[in-house]
Scaffold this motif. Structure first.
Motif, PDB file in Angstrom:
ATOM      1  N   PRO A 226       2.051 -17.107  -4.501  1.00  0.00           N
ATOM      2  CA  PRO A 226       2.287 -15.895  -4.602  1.00  0.00           C
ATOM      3  C   PRO A 226       3.337 -15.205  -3.811  1.00  0.00           C
ATOM      4  O   PRO A 226       3.721 -14.361  -4.440  1.00  0.00           O
ATOM      5  CB  PRO A 226       0.963 -15.355  -3.631  1.00  0.00           C
ATOM      6  CG  PRO A 226       0.137 -16.784  -3.667  1.00  0.00           C
ATOM      7  CD  PRO A 226       0.783 -17.827  -3.828  1.00  0.00           C
ATOM      8  N   TYR A 227       4.116 -16.067  -2.964  1.00  0.00           N
ATOM      9  CA  TYR A 227       5.304 -15.501  -2.212  1.00  0.00           C
ATOM     10  C   TYR A 227       6.431 -15.962  -3.086  1.00  0.00           C
ATOM     11  O   TYR A 227       7.534 -15.475  -2.495  1.00  0.00           O
ATOM     12  CB  TYR A 227       5.249 -16.004  -0.739  1.00  0.00           C
ATOM     13  CG  TYR A 227       3.737 -15.667  -0.067  1.00  0.00           C
ATOM     14  CD1 TYR A 227       3.745 -14.253   0.362  1.00  0.00           C
ATOM     15  CD2 TYR A 227       2.633 -16.428   0.078  1.00  0.00           C
ATOM     16  CE1 TYR A 227       2.593 -13.789   1.036  1.00  0.00           C
ATOM     17  CE2 TYR A 227       1.566 -16.142   0.620  1.00  0.00           C
ATOM     18  CZ  TYR A 227       1.292 -14.662   1.007  1.00  0.00           C
ATOM     19  OH  TYR A 227       0.378 -14.246   1.764  1.00  0.00           O
ATOM     20  N   ASP A 238      -0.265 -11.589  -7.590  1.00  0.00           N
ATOM     21  CA  ASP A 238       0.392 -12.122  -6.260  1.00  0.00           C
ATOM     22  C   ASP A 238      -0.445 -11.523  -5.091  1.00  0.00           C
ATOM     23  O   ASP A 238      -0.186 -12.242  -4.017  1.00  0.00           O
ATOM     24  CB  ASP A 238       1.674 -12.036  -6.323  1.00  0.00           C
ATOM     25  CG  ASP A 238       2.070 -10.463  -6.421  1.00  0.00           C
ATOM     26  OD1 ASP A 238       1.437  -9.787  -6.428  1.00  0.00           O
ATOM     27  OD2 ASP A 238       3.469 -10.387  -6.619  1.00  0.00           O
ATOM     28  N   THR A 239      -1.151 -10.475  -5.198  1.00  0.00           N
ATOM     29  CA  THR A 239      -1.843  -9.807  -3.907  1.00  0.00           C
ATOM     30  C   THR A 239      -3.120 -10.274  -3.793  1.00  0.00           C
ATOM     31  O   THR A 239      -3.732  -9.705  -2.841  1.00  0.00           O
ATOM     32  CB  THR A 239      -1.695  -8.579  -4.041  1.00  0.00           C
ATOM     33  OG1 THR A 239      -2.481  -7.851  -5.133  1.00  0.00           O
ATOM     34  CG2 THR A 239      -0.220  -7.878  -4.083  1.00  0.00           C
ATOM     35  N   SER A 240      -3.796 -11.112  -4.710  1.00  0.00           N
ATOM     36  CA  SER A 240      -4.939 -11.694  -4.311  1.00  0.00           C
ATOM     37  C   SER A 240      -5.594 -12.371  -3.107  1.00  0.00           C
ATOM     38  O   SER A 240      -6.360 -11.570  -2.572  1.00  0.00           O
ATOM     39  CB  SER A 240      -5.362 -12.735  -5.413  1.00  0.00           C
ATOM     40  OG  SER A 240      -6.603 -13.145  -5.438  1.00  0.00           O
ATOM     41  N   ASP A 241      -4.765 -13.168  -2.563  1.00  0.00           N
ATOM     42  CA  ASP A 241      -5.041 -13.802  -1.309  1.00  0.00           C
ATOM     43  C   ASP A 241      -4.963 -12.628  -0.061  1.00  0.00           C
ATOM     44  O   ASP A 241      -5.696 -12.437   0.563  1.00  0.00           O
ATOM     45  CB  ASP A 241      -3.904 -14.853  -0.835  1.00  0.00           C
ATOM     46  CG  ASP A 241      -4.203 -16.180  -1.921  1.00  0.00           C
ATOM     47  OD1 ASP A 241      -5.269 -16.295  -2.257  1.00  0.00           O
ATOM     48  OD2 ASP A 241      -3.223 -16.909  -2.074  1.00  0.00           O
ATOM     49  N   ALA A 242      -3.942 -11.593  -0.355  1.00  0.00           N
ATOM     50  CA  ALA A 242      -3.901 -10.618   0.634  1.00  0.00           C
ATOM     51  C   ALA A 242      -4.907  -9.723   0.537  1.00  0.00           C
ATOM     52  O   ALA A 242      -5.545  -9.155   1.590  1.00  0.00           O
ATOM     53  CB  ALA A 242      -2.341  -9.983   0.420  1.00  0.00           C
ATOM     54  N   ALA A 276      -3.450  -3.446  -0.843  1.00  0.00           N
ATOM     55  CA  ALA A 276      -3.122  -4.925  -0.803  1.00  0.00           C
ATOM     56  C   ALA A 276      -1.732  -5.248  -1.153  1.00  0.00           C
ATOM     57  O   ALA A 276      -1.000  -6.302  -0.479  1.00  0.00           O
ATOM     58  CB  ALA A 276      -3.893  -5.474  -2.324  1.00  0.00           C
ATOM     59  N   ARG A 277      -0.844  -4.360  -1.821  1.00  0.00           N
ATOM     60  CA  ARG A 277       0.483  -4.394  -1.719  1.00  0.00           C
ATOM     61  C   ARG A 277       1.146  -4.399  -0.369  1.00  0.00           C
ATOM     62  O   ARG A 277       2.111  -4.991  -0.040  1.00  0.00           O
ATOM     63  CB  ARG A 277       0.957  -3.362  -2.696  1.00  0.00           C
ATOM     64  CG  ARG A 277       2.629  -3.536  -2.758  1.00  0.00           C
ATOM     65  CD  ARG A 277       2.856  -4.580  -3.318  1.00  0.00           C
ATOM     66  NE  ARG A 277       2.184  -5.186  -4.609  1.00  0.00           N
ATOM     67  CZ  ARG A 277       2.683  -6.311  -5.261  1.00  0.00           C
ATOM     68  NH1 ARG A 277       3.183  -7.136  -4.799  1.00  0.00           N
ATOM     69  NH2 ARG A 277       1.780  -6.529  -6.315  1.00  0.00           N
ATOM     70  N   ARG A 279      -0.403  -4.933   2.640  1.00  0.00           N
ATOM     71  CA  ARG A 279      -0.557  -6.061   3.411  1.00  0.00           C
ATOM     72  C   ARG A 279       0.181  -7.310   3.051  1.00  0.00           C
ATOM     73  O   ARG A 279       0.862  -8.068   3.880  1.00  0.00           O
ATOM     74  CB  ARG A 279      -2.002  -6.586   3.183  1.00  0.00           C
ATOM     75  CG  ARG A 279      -2.491  -7.700   4.147  1.00  0.00           C
ATOM     76  CD  ARG A 279      -4.180  -7.780   3.815  1.00  0.00           C
ATOM     77  NE  ARG A 279      -4.684  -6.606   4.217  1.00  0.00           N
ATOM     78  CZ  ARG A 279      -5.555  -5.803   3.788  1.00  0.00           C
ATOM     79  NH1 ARG A 279      -5.715  -6.113   2.453  1.00  0.00           N
ATOM     80  NH2 ARG A 279      -6.245  -4.706   4.433  1.00  0.00           N
ATOM     81  N   PHE A 280       0.528  -7.375   1.701  1.00  0.00           N
ATOM     82  CA  PHE A 280       1.300  -8.608   0.988  1.00  0.00           C
ATOM     83  C   PHE A 280       2.601  -8.572   1.634  1.00  0.00           C
ATOM     84  O   PHE A 280       3.357  -9.568   1.879  1.00  0.00           O
ATOM     85  CB  PHE A 280       1.264  -8.559  -0.580  1.00  0.00           C
ATOM     86  CG  PHE A 280       2.080  -9.510  -1.256  1.00  0.00           C
ATOM     87  CD1 PHE A 280       1.552 -10.912  -1.207  1.00  0.00           C
ATOM     88  CD2 PHE A 280       3.099  -9.197  -1.709  1.00  0.00           C
ATOM     89  CE1 PHE A 280       2.393 -11.949  -2.052  1.00  0.00           C
ATOM     90  CE2 PHE A 280       4.037 -10.042  -2.490  1.00  0.00           C
ATOM     91  CZ  PHE A 280       3.370 -11.447  -2.466  1.00  0.00           C
ATOM     92  N   THR A 284       4.670 -11.434   3.594  1.00  0.00           N
ATOM     93  CA  THR A 284       5.882 -12.120   2.928  1.00  0.00           C
ATOM     94  C   THR A 284       6.948 -12.272   4.119  1.00  0.00           C
ATOM     95  O   THR A 284       7.570 -13.215   4.361  1.00  0.00           O
ATOM     96  CB  THR A 284       6.309 -11.322   1.841  1.00  0.00           C
ATOM     97  OG1 THR A 284       5.067 -11.358   0.802  1.00  0.00           O
ATOM     98  CG2 THR A 284       7.383 -12.192   1.205  1.00  0.00           C
TER      99      THR A 284
END
Length: 335
Positions: A226-227, A238-242, A276-277, A279-280, A284
Motif C-alpha cells: 500500500p505504501y 491503498d487505504t484499506s489497512d489504514a 482513511a486518506r 490516516r494513510f 506513510t
C-alpha cells in the motif's frame, strides 16, 4: 522488464499455469443461476492463481499426474476466493483485483451466499480427484487439510480484528495472525498437493515448511505494497489497512523504534477521528522515516530464502522450479 515482471511471465506462461487456467475457464463457462453467475465473476477475475499453482506444482514435484490433481487445485482457488468475498464485506472494500468487489457489484446478500456456495464447491471439487486416480485415503487427507486451512483462516480473521482493537499489539501476535490467515492457504495447498501425490512424510513436512515461509513472505510484502505500490495495479484501495486500523508489520516495527514525536503521530493515526486518506498519509510519513518499510521488506526476503532452501532436497522438475519462482515472486510483486 523488471525482475518481478520476469517472474510473473515465467509463472503465468508455464504449462502448468495454462492447464490450471484452462480447467477453471472450462468449469465456469456461462451458465444458469444467480450464484453461478456471481461465482464466475469472482473466480475469473484477473489473477495469478498462486494457490492452485502451489498445489499443482507440489503434487507434480511429488510425482502425481497433473490431470489427477487439477480439481484439487481449483478447490484451493474456491476457498481463497470465498475468503476474499467475505473479507471485502468485513473490510468494506469496493475494489478487488482492479474491479468492483463482489458485494459492490451484486449486493451484500448475494455476495455472502456466493462465498458460502464456493466453500461447498471446495469439497465437491476435491472429491473429483478420486475419479481421476487418487486414492480415497489421499483425498480424505486432502479434504482434512483444506478444511483445517479454512478454520485457520477464520481464526486468523478473528485474531486480526482483536489485534486492530488492541493498543498494545505485538509483532509476535501479528506473526500468529499471518500464520493463520495468509499462511493457512499456502500451507494447505502445498500439504494437500503432497498428500494427493502420496509423498513420504518427511517430504510433505518439508513442503509444508516451504509454504509457511513463502506465505509469511507474501503477507509481509502485502503489508508494504500500500505504501510503495499503485492502487490501480495492486487491485485494492491503498487505504484499506489504514481505514480498518489494521496493525501490519511496518506499523508494529515503527512503534518499536519510534521517538516521542513519531510515537505520537502513530497514536494519532490509529486512534484519532481521521479520514482513511488522512490516516494513510500520517502512517506513510512515519513508516518511511523510521525505516519500518525497509525492515519489513528485508524480513520478507529472508522468509523467501528460507522457503527456497526447503526445496533443495527435491528432485529437479518444472514443478520445483515453479515453487522456487513463486517464493521469489512473493517478495517482489507489485500486486
Amino acid at each position: 522488464m523488471t525482475g518481478a515482471e520476469q517472474l510473473i511471465r515465467e509463472i503465468t506462461t508455464s504449462s502448468l499455469a495454462d492447464e490450471v487456467r484452462d480447467a477453471l475457464a472450462r468449469r465456469w463457462q456461462p451458465g444458469d443461476g444467480r450464484i453461478h453467475e456471481i461465482s464466475r465473476y469472482a473466480l475469473l477475475a484477473p489473477g495469478k492463481l498462486l494457490r492452485p499453482l502451489l498445489l499443482a506444482a507440489t503434487a507434480e514435484t511429488c510425482g502425481a499426474p497433473r490431470e489427477q490433481v487439477l480439481p484439487a487445485a481449483l478447490a484451493v482457488e474456491y476457498l481463497h476466493v470465498a475468503s476474499l468475498v467475505h473479507d471485502d464485506i468485513i473490510d468494506g472494500d469496493d475494489l478487488r483485483r482492479g474491479r468492483a468487489s463482489v458485494h459492490a457489484r451484486f449486493g451484500m446478500s448475494d455476495a455472502i451466499v456466493t462465498g458460502d456456495a464456493l466453500l461447498f464447491q471446495v469439497f465437491a471439487s476435491l472429491a473429483e480427484c478420486a475419479d481421476r486416480g487418487a486414492s480415497d485415503r489421499a483425498v480424505l487427507a486432502a479434504i482434512g487439510v483444506l478444511a483445517k486451512a479454512g478454520v485457520d483462516l477464520c481464526e486468523g480473521q478473528a485474531q486480526e480484528a482483536r489485534l486492530a482493537a488492541a493498543a498494545d499489539g505485538t509483532v509476535a501476535e501479528y506473526l500468529r495472525v499471518a500464520e493463520l490467515k495468509t499462511g493457512a492457504l499456502f500451507r494447505g495447498a502445498c500439504r494437500a498437493g503432497a498428500l494427493l501425490a502420496g509423498a513420504e512424510p518427511a517430504t510433505a513436512d518439508g513442503i509444508t515448511r516451504y509454504a509457511e515461509h513463502a506465505g509469511l513472505a507474501f503477507q509481509l510484502r502485502d503489508d508494504v505494497l500500500p505504501y510503495v505500490g499503485d492502487a490501480a495495479v495492486v487491485g485494492k484501495p491503498d487505504t484499506s489497512d489504514a481505514a480498518n486500523l489494521r496493525l501490519t508489520m511496518p506499523v508494529l516495527l515503527a512503534r518499536e523504534v519510534a521517538g516521542p514525536q513519531d510515537r505520537a503521530a502513530l497514536d494519532r493515526a490509529l486512534t484519532a477521528d481521521l479520514t482513511a486518506r488522512e490516516r494513510f498519509a500520517v502512517l506513510t510519513e512515519v513508516l518511511d522515516r523510521t525505516g519500518a518499510l525497509e525492515k519489513t521488506q528485508q524480513r520478507a526476503e529472508a522468509e523467501a530464502a528460507l522457503a527456497e532452501a526447503e526445496l533443495e532436497s527435491l528432485s529437479p522438475s518444472e514443478g520445483r522450479d515453479l515453487l522456487s519462482a513463486l517464493a521469489r515472486l512473493s517478495t517482489s510483486r507489485d500486486r
